[in-house]
Design a protein around this motif. Sequence first.
Motif, short mmCIF file in Angstrom:
data_model
loop_
_atom_site.label_atom_id
_atom_site.label_comp_id
_atom_site.label_asym_id
_atom_site.label_seq_id
_atom_site.Cartn_x
_atom_site.Cartn_y
_atom_site.Cartn_z
N PRO A 114 0.74 -1.16 0.00
CA PRO A 114 0.01 -0.05 0.14
C PRO A 114 0.87 1.18 0.08
CG PRO A 114 -0.60 -1.62 1.44
CD PRO A 114 0.47 -2.15 1.19
N TYR A 115 0.56 2.14 -0.92
CA TYR A 115 1.25 3.41 -0.98
C TYR A 115 0.44 4.61 -1.40
CZ TYR A 115 4.44 7.02 -2.63
OH TYR A 115 4.96 8.27 -3.00
N GLU A 116 0.11 5.69 -0.75
CA GLU A 116 -0.28 6.83 -1.35
C GLU A 116 0.33 7.89 -1.78
OE1 GLU A 116 -3.35 7.42 1.88
OE2 GLU A 116 -4.76 6.36 0.76
N HIS A 117 0.38 8.26 -2.75
CA HIS A 117 1.53 9.28 -3.37
C HIS A 117 1.13 10.69 -2.73
CE1 HIS A 117 4.64 10.43 -6.06
NE2 HIS A 117 3.98 11.10 -6.92
N ARG A 118 2.34 11.36 -2.46
CA ARG A 118 2.12 12.67 -2.15
C ARG A 118 3.18 13.58 -3.08
NH1 ARG A 118 -0.40 9.95 2.02
NH2 ARG A 118 -2.08 10.95 2.85
N VAL A 119 3.03 14.79 -3.25
CA VAL A 119 3.83 15.51 -3.87
C VAL A 119 3.68 16.91 -3.20
CG1 VAL A 119 4.35 16.68 -6.07
CG2 VAL A 119 3.28 14.26 -6.33
N LEU A 120 4.97 17.65 -3.20
CA LEU A 120 5.06 18.82 -2.81
C LEU A 120 6.02 19.58 -3.95
CD1 LEU A 120 6.68 18.41 0.94
CD2 LEU A 120 4.28 18.92 0.32
N ALA A 121 5.28 21.10 -3.90
CA ALA A 121 6.08 21.90 -4.82
C ALA A 121 6.68 23.01 -4.13
CB ALA A 121 4.75 22.54 -5.58
#
Length: 390
Positions: free
Chosen positions: A90-97
């Motif tokens: 299980p992996y939920e992707h998170r992105v920062l800018a």
Amino acid sequence: MSAETDAQQQERYDYLVVGAGFAGSVIAERLASQHNAKVLLIDRRPHVAGNAYDEPDEAGILYHKYGPHIFHTNAQSVVDYLSQFTEWRPYEHRVLAQVRGQLVPIPINRTTLNKLFGLDLKTDEEAADYLASRAEPVAEIKTSEDVVINAVGRELYELFFRGYTRKQWGLDPSELDKQVTSRIPTRTNTDDRYFGDTFQAMPKDGFTAMFEKMTNHPNITKRLGVDYRDVKDEVEYGHLVFTGPIDEYFDFRFGKLPYRSLKFDHQTLDQEQFQDVAVVNYPAEDVPYTRISEYKHLTGQQHPKTTITYEYPSAEGDPYYPIPRPENQELFKKYEALADATEGVTFVGRLATYRYYNMDQIVGQALATFRRMDERKSQGELQETAAAAA
């Protein structure tokens, strides 16, 4: 002529499948396992898995050679199919800018607005009202620029979208089809996941391991590091499945279809972690790369070192992204008409259909293509049975 070449010439396959990425590997597996067909699967790269290929680097860290690939889908049928060949992590992707010296969530959400503008928005309604107050209505939405300005206004457009898009595509958002930015949601809640799909996970042992299991069938012969043109006259086959660039198949008869490519700078660092999330975007135009990825977030691997990748969009190199402009679509339509008129060939996948697909969409397209092939086979067998009975 060598004995080996002579033997290959005499080798007979039911199908030649060109390309061992998602489209080609799925169809090859289905044909081999469901039709008991003899399949030759080839790829010009020396490995299966296409752009999803991952491997351990010299330090033993599993990294994605062609940039980060994150699996997510709402299609349970795709999950069920791929689960035959992998377990999941299980992996939920998170992105920062990185914007104005801060790292903020992307897609834009309530947290992004509060951090960036020093606000204290507490509810979805307050965030929606704030975005509405900044939006600049566009009478007719035609371009990617129109989509974003209409939704969130010019300041957020310039902070998050304009520079990134110019770097990614080599074109201003005003020159690109509206589909490019309409894929990216704007949220009023504090959900900081990049995707909202019901299933989000990574293959437990990596993508390459999943592909190896998928294509490890006694009816599938793999020849890697070879080009279609070097093989097509060397072997006999009943039907061709082509997942490569459609314009290349037809010798660029109408000219080349434009693609955007990527260059990767992979680095292994003598530290356990480089950044807080798997991917950090850099929208500013004065930063030459678009994002930095760190793979241990994706894989869960424990290691005293870490591997990161700087990603640089490029006009030259392997074809990654079809450039979404009306004139390019018109050019593709010419090739599509040729493909429709070509007997004995099935075109499937991102490059063969000149469309950007997520991984799950390609699997779905390949499974649907196999179902159509299956129906034609069944109809043909029924007709043969009927003829024999008569």
